[in-house]
Design a protein around this motif. Structure first.
Motif, PDB file in Angstrom:
ATOM      1  N   ASP A  87       0.804  -1.215   0.000  1.00 37.61           N
ATOM      2  CA  ASP A  87       0.000   0.000   0.000  1.00 37.61           C
ATOM      3  C   ASP A  87       0.843   1.275   0.000  1.00 37.61           C
ATOM      4  O   ASP A  87       0.290   2.378  -0.004  1.00 37.61           O
ATOM      5  CB  ASP A  87      -0.926   0.027   1.221  1.00 37.61           C
ATOM      6  N   THR A  88       2.172   1.111   0.040  1.00 34.41           N
ATOM      7  CA  THR A  88       3.069   2.260   0.139  1.00 34.41           C
ATOM      8  C   THR A  88       4.023   2.303  -1.045  1.00 34.41           C
ATOM      9  O   THR A  88       4.583   1.275  -1.435  1.00 34.41           O
ATOM     10  CB  THR A  88       3.885   2.199   1.446  1.00 34.41           C
ATOM     11  N   LEU A  89       4.203   3.497  -1.589  1.00 37.08           N
ATOM     12  CA  LEU A  89       5.222   3.719  -2.608  1.00 37.08           C
ATOM     13  C   LEU A  89       6.301   4.607  -2.007  1.00 37.08           C
ATOM     14  O   LEU A  89       6.005   5.708  -1.535  1.00 37.08           O
ATOM     15  CB  LEU A  89       4.629   4.390  -3.852  1.00 37.08           C
ATOM     16  N   VAL A  90       7.527   4.136  -2.009  1.00 39.10           N
ATOM     17  CA  VAL A  90       8.660   4.930  -1.552  1.00 39.10           C
ATOM     18  C   VAL A  90       9.340   5.525  -2.783  1.00 39.10           C
ATOM     19  O   VAL A  90       9.750   4.799  -3.685  1.00 39.10           O
ATOM     20  CB  VAL A  90       9.661   4.086  -0.744  1.00 39.10           C
ATOM     21  N   VAL A  91       9.421   6.853  -2.820  1.00 40.47           N
ATOM     22  CA  VAL A  91      10.020   7.556  -3.954  1.00 40.47           C
ATOM     23  C   VAL A  91      11.365   8.117  -3.512  1.00 40.47           C
ATOM     24  O   VAL A  91      11.432   9.027  -2.683  1.00 40.47           O
ATOM     25  CB  VAL A  91       9.108   8.693  -4.455  1.00 40.47           C
ATOM     26  N   ASP A  92      12.431   7.549  -4.046  1.00 34.05           N
ATOM     27  CA  ASP A  92      13.766   8.068  -3.770  1.00 34.05           C
ATOM     28  C   ASP A  92      14.022   9.312  -4.616  1.00 34.05           C
ATOM     29  O   ASP A  92      13.462   9.470  -5.705  1.00 34.05           O
ATOM     30  CB  ASP A  92      14.816   7.003  -4.091  1.00 34.05           C
ATOM     31  N   ASN A  93      14.886  10.191  -4.095  1.00 32.99           N
ATOM     32  CA  ASN A  93      15.254  11.398  -4.846  1.00 32.99           C
ATOM     33  C   ASN A  93      14.008  12.118  -5.351  1.00 32.99           C
ATOM     34  O   ASN A  93      13.896  12.494  -6.518  1.00 32.99           O
ATOM     35  CB  ASN A  93      16.175  11.030  -6.019  1.00 32.99           C
ATOM     36  N   ALA A  94      13.042  12.305  -4.458  1.00 30.30           N
ATOM     37  CA  ALA A  94      11.746  12.864  -4.854  1.00 30.30           C
ATOM     38  C   ALA A  94      11.882  14.329  -5.249  1.00 30.30           C
ATOM     39  O   ALA A  94      12.748  15.048  -4.770  1.00 30.30           O
ATOM     40  CB  ALA A  94      10.747  12.726  -3.710  1.00 30.30           C
ATOM     41  N   GLY A  95      10.989  14.761  -6.144  1.00 28.91           N
ATOM     42  CA  GLY A  95      10.898  16.177  -6.472  1.00 28.91           C
ATOM     43  C   GLY A  95      11.015  16.527  -7.928  1.00 28.91           C
ATOM     44  O   GLY A  95      10.648  17.632  -8.325  1.00 28.91           O
ATOM     45  N   GLU A  96      11.526  15.622  -8.753  1.00 28.21           N
ATOM     46  CA  GLU A  96      11.682  15.941 -10.174  1.00 28.21           C
ATOM     47  C   GLU A  96      10.867  15.024 -11.082  1.00 28.21           C
ATOM     48  O   GLU A  96      10.432  15.441 -12.158  1.00 28.21           O
ATOM     49  CB  GLU A  96      13.169  15.890 -10.564  1.00 28.21           C
ATOM     50  N   ILE A  97      10.637  13.783 -10.666  1.00 31.25           N
ATOM     51  CA  ILE A  97       9.838  12.854 -11.458  1.00 31.25           C
ATOM     52  C   ILE A  97       8.381  12.987 -11.058  1.00 31.25           C
ATOM     53  O   ILE A  97       8.031  12.927  -9.873  1.00 31.25           O
ATOM     54  CB  ILE A  97      10.313  11.408 -11.266  1.00 31.25           C
ATOM     55  N   LEU A  98       7.514  13.162 -12.045  1.00 29.20           N
ATOM     56  CA  LEU A  98       6.071  13.263 -11.830  1.00 29.20           C
ATOM     57  C   LEU A  98       5.441  11.882 -11.948  1.00 29.20           C
ATOM     58  O   LEU A  98       5.765  11.120 -12.868  1.00 29.20           O
ATOM     59  CB  LEU A  98       5.459  14.208 -12.867  1.00 29.20           C
ATOM     60  N   PHE A  99       4.529  11.576 -11.027  1.00 28.25           N
ATOM     61  CA  PHE A  99       3.801  10.298 -11.061  1.00 28.25           C
ATOM     62  C   PHE A  99       2.337  10.582 -11.421  1.00 28.25           C
ATOM     63  O   PHE A  99       1.714  11.474 -10.869  1.00 28.25           O
ATOM     64  CB  PHE A  99       3.890   9.608  -9.704  1.00 28.25           C
ATOM     65  N   ARG A 100       1.840   9.756 -12.340  1.00 26.84           N
ATOM     66  CA  ARG A 100       0.450   9.876 -12.785  1.00 26.84           C
ATOM     67  C   ARG A 100      -0.185   8.502 -12.891  1.00 26.84           C
ATOM     68  O   ARG A 100       0.518   7.480 -12.970  1.00 26.84           O
ATOM     69  CB  ARG A 100       0.388  10.553 -14.160  1.00 26.84           C
ATOM     70  N   LEU A 101      -1.515   8.492 -12.959  1.00 30.74           N
ATOM     71  CA  LEU A 101      -2.264   7.266 -13.175  1.00 30.74           C
ATOM     72  C   LEU A 101      -2.583   7.090 -14.652  1.00 30.74           C
ATOM     73  O   LEU A 101      -2.767   8.067 -15.366  1.00 30.74           O
ATOM     74  CB  LEU A 101      -3.569   7.298 -12.380  1.00 30.74           C
ATOM     75  N   GLY A 102      -2.644   5.825 -15.084  1.00 32.47           N
ATOM     76  CA  GLY A 102      -3.075   5.547 -16.440  1.00 32.47           C
ATOM     77  C   GLY A 102      -1.945   5.123 -17.351  1.00 32.47           C
ATOM     78  O   GLY A 102      -0.850   4.784 -16.925  1.00 32.47           O
ATOM     79  N   GLU A 103      -2.226   5.175 -18.644  1.00 31.29           N
ATOM     80  CA  GLU A 103      -1.261   4.788 -19.665  1.00 31.29           C
ATOM     81  C   GLU A 103      -0.540   6.016 -20.178  1.00 31.29           C
ATOM     82  O   GLU A 103      -1.145   7.076 -20.337  1.00 31.29           O
ATOM     83  CB  GLU A 103      -1.967   4.086 -20.824  1.00 31.29           C
ATOM     84  N   PRO A 104       0.745   5.890 -20.480  1.00 30.06           N
ATOM     85  CA  PRO A 104       1.475   7.067 -20.995  1.00 30.06           C
ATOM     86  C   PRO A 104       0.997   7.452 -22.383  1.00 30.06           C
ATOM     87  O   PRO A 104       0.877   6.588 -23.268  1.00 30.06           O
ATOM     88  CB  PRO A 104       2.935   6.591 -21.024  1.00 30.06           C
ATOM     89  N   PRO A 105       0.702   8.735 -22.598  1.00 31.47           N
ATOM     90  CA  PRO A 105       0.336   9.187 -23.945  1.00 31.47           C
ATOM     91  C   PRO A 105       1.581   9.313 -24.812  1.00 31.47           C
ATOM     92  O   PRO A 105       2.716   9.230 -24.322  1.00 31.47           O
ATOM     93  CB  PRO A 105      -0.298  10.554 -23.684  1.00 31.47           C
ATOM     94  N   THR A 106       1.379   9.525 -26.073  1.00 27.99           N
ATOM     95  CA  THR A 106       2.489   9.756 -26.990  1.00 27.99           C
ATOM     96  C   THR A 106       2.611  11.233 -27.238  1.00 27.99           C
ATOM     97  O   THR A 106       1.667  11.898 -27.681  1.00 27.99           O
ATOM     98  CB  THR A 106       2.268   9.026 -28.329  1.00 27.99           C
ATOM     99  N   PHE A 107       3.776  11.814 -26.910  1.00 30.95           N
ATOM    100  CA  PHE A 107       4.045  13.223 -27.143  1.00 30.95           C
ATOM    101  C   PHE A 107       4.870  13.368 -28.413  1.00 30.95           C
ATOM    102  O   PHE A 107       5.687  12.510 -28.733  1.00 30.95           O
ATOM    103  CB  PHE A 107       4.806  13.847 -25.969  1.00 30.95           C
ATOM    104  N   GLY A 108       4.671  14.528 -29.071  1.00 31.34           N
ATOM    105  CA  GLY A 108       5.452  14.794 -30.274  1.00 31.34           C
ATOM    106  C   GLY A 108       6.858  15.200 -29.944  1.00 31.34           C
ATOM    107  O   GLY A 108       7.217  15.489 -28.839  1.00 31.34           O
TER     108      GLY A 108
END
Length: 430
Positions: A409-430
Motif C-alpha cells: 500500500d506504500t510507494l517509496v520515492v527516492d530522490n523525490a521532487g523531479e519525477i512526476l507520477f500519474r495514473l493511467g497509460e502514458p500518452p504519446t508526445f510529439g
C-alpha cells in the motif's frame, strides 16, 4: 523581440540513452557558432542549486564558445525569490574549488539575481487587465507590471541555460520561466503563481504546450528588447546525465525539450496508492522547495491517502517566506479563494505555495476545510511548528523505510521532487 531574428531550435537526444559529454559539448558549440553573437553583450541565465543539472559541463561549453567572440559575458543565477547563494555555494554548484570561478571563467561575471534590491529591477511595461483576463482564461483581471533584473534589459542577447522538468505552476519548467519568475520582480511572480494555484497543481503539472501561466510568462518575455535564446536540457533526475539538448530560439528550444521531458520525467501507475513516502534529497533544504515531494506524487494518491515528506536533514520551512507561511499555514485553494477578502493582501506567491503543498480539497463556511489527502512532515521541524501549519507530524526515526518498501500500500520515492507520477497509460508526445 523581432521574430525575424529568431533561430529555430536544433535538437539532439532521445529517451533511450544519455548523451556523452563529448556529444553535448560538440552540439552546443556548433549551434552557438551559428548565432550572430560577435561583439555583443550576452547574458547567460542559469538555475540555482535546486535543480539537477550538469552546470559545469554546460557553462564550460558556453564559455568556450563565446569568450573571444562577445564583447561582454555575464552570468545571472535565476533565484526567483530563493535565498542568495554564497560564494561557497556557487563554487559547489559549478563544482570548482575555492576561488575556482574566477580561475575557470575569468572573462565572465557571475552574480545572483538580487531580487531583494529594488535598484536591480527595472520596469519594462505592463500587461493590462483585459489582456491578463484573456491569457488567464478569465481567472484573473488586474494590471500586472512587468519588472525584471536590469541586466536582462542591458544585454543584446539573453541565453537561458538550464533544465526542463514537469512543473507545478507552469506545466513544464525552463525557457522563459527562467525570466519570470527566475529573474523578475514580485508582481509577475505573485500573479503567475496565483494563476497556477487557481488552476491547481494537480491539473497543470506536466501539461504540455502553452498553459495559461506559460502564456502570461511569454507575454511578459515579449517585452524584453534583446534577442532571447535558450539551451534547454533534459536531465536524468539526480544525475548529470543528459537525455537531450535543444539550442536556438527560446520558445522552440523549450518546446523540443519539454516534449522529451514528458517522455522521460513522468512515471505511470495502474492504480492509486494509499501512501507515498517522498525521500527528499539534500538539494532541497527548506519546505519551500522540498514540497515538490508532494506536487509530483499527488496525482497517484488515493482519496483519504497520505503523502509523507521524509527529510530528516530539513529544519526550515522557508529561508525567505517563513514568517508569511507561519501566518497562514497550509491550506487548499478553496480555503483562500472562498475567503478572498481575508487573504487577498497576503503575498500571492506564498498563498500559491500553500495550496500546492496542501493539495486538493474543499472549504465552506458550514463544513470548514476538507482535504483530499493527509500531508505529513517527517523532518527536523518540531511537532509543534508542523501542526501549527495545519500539517501532520511524524518523527523521522519512527519511519522504517526498508519495511515501507515491502508494503504493497506504500510507494517509496527516492530522490523525490523531479519525477512526476500519474495514473493511467502514458500518452504519446510529439
Amino acid at each position: 523581440m523581432d521574430t525575424a531574428t529568431r533561430t529555430p531550435a536544433a535538437f539532439i537526444g532521445s529517451s533511450d540513452r544519455s548523451l556523452t559529454p563529448e556529444e553535448t559539448t560538440a552540439f552546443i558549440t556548433e549551434q552557438l557558432a551559428g548565432q550572430p553573437l560577435d561583439g555583443r553583450d550576452v547574458l547567460v541565465i542559469v538555475p540555482d542549486s535546486t535543480r539537477s543539472c550538469p552546470l559545469q559541463l554546460l557553462m564550460d561549453t558556453v564559455y568556450g564558445a563565446l569568450v573571444g567572440r562577445v564583447r561582454r559575458l555575464r552570468v545571472l543565477i535565476a533565484l526567483g525569490t530563493h535565498p542568495k547563494m554564497s560564494q561557497q555555494q556557487l563554487e559547489a554548484m559549478f563544482e570548482v574549488g575555492p576561488d575556482g570561478l574566477a580561475r575557470r571563467y575569468p572573462e565572465a561575471s557571475i552574480d545572483n539575481h538580487a531580487w531583494w534590491e529594488p535598484s536591480e529591477l527595472i520596469s519594462i511595461g505592463t500587461i493590462p487587465a483585459a489582456r491578463v483576463e484573456d491569457l488567464s482564461e478569465g481567472r484573473l483581471s488586474l494590471d500586472v507590471e512587468v519588472t525584471v533584473n536590469r541586466a536582462v534589459v542591458e544585454a543584446d542577447d539573453v541565453l537561458i541555460l538550464g533544465p526542463v522538468f514537469p512543473h507545478e505552476v507552469v506545466g513544464f519548467s525552463g525557457g522563459t520561466k527562467y525570466l519570470f519568475p527566475g529573474v523578475s520582480g514580485q508582481q509577475m511572480i505573485d500573479a503567475s503563481h496565483w494563476l497556477g494555484a487557481l488552476i491547481s497543481s494537480a491539473a497543470i503539472i506536466g501539461t504540455p504546450g502553452i498553459t495559461p501561466v506559460r502564456a502570461m510568462i511569454n507575454e511578459a518575455a515579449s517585452m524584453i528588447p534583446g534577442n532571447l535564446l535558450a539551451c534547454c536540457v533534459v536531465v536524468r533526475s539526480g544525475s548529470h546525465d543528459l537525455y537531450g539538448v535543444a539550442v536556438g530560439d527560446v520558445h522552440s528550444a523549450w518546446e523540443k525539450a519539454s516534449a522529451l521531458s514528458a517522455n522521460t520525467h513522468i512515471r505511470y501507475l495502474e492504480r492509486p496508492v494509499k501512501r507515498v513516502i517522498s525521500i527528499i534529497p539534500d538539494r532541497y533544504d527548506e519546505i519551500w522547495v522540498a514540497a515538490k515531494g508532494m506536487y509530483k506524487v499527488e496525482p497517484i494518491v488515493a482519496d483519504g491517502g497520505e503523502v509523507i515528506i521524509f527529510a530528516p536533514h530539513l529544519s526550515v520551512v522557508s529561508h525567505t517566506h517563513g514568517a508569511a507561511i507561519a501566518e497562514i499555514g497550509y491550506h487548499c485553494r478553496d480555503y483562500f479563494a472562498k475567503q478572498w477578502d481575508q487573504f487577498k493582501d497576503h503575498p500571492w506567491g506564498v498563498l500559491a505555495h500553500s495550496t500546492h503543498l496542501r493539495g486538493a480539497g474543499t472549504w465552506s463556511p458550514q463544513d470548514g476545510e476538507r482535504d483530499r489527502v493527509t500531508v505529513t512532515l517527517a523532518t527536523a521541524i518540531s511537532e509543534q511548528e508542523t501542526r501549527s501549519l495545519a500539517l501532520d507530524y511524524r518523527s523521522p526515526g519512527s519511519i522504517d523505510i526498508t519495511a515501507a518498501r515491502e508494503d504493497p500500500d506504500t510507494l517509496v520515492v527516492d530522490n523525490a521532487g523531479e519525477i512526476l507520477f500519474r495514473l493511467g497509460e502514458p500518452p504519446t508526445f510529439g
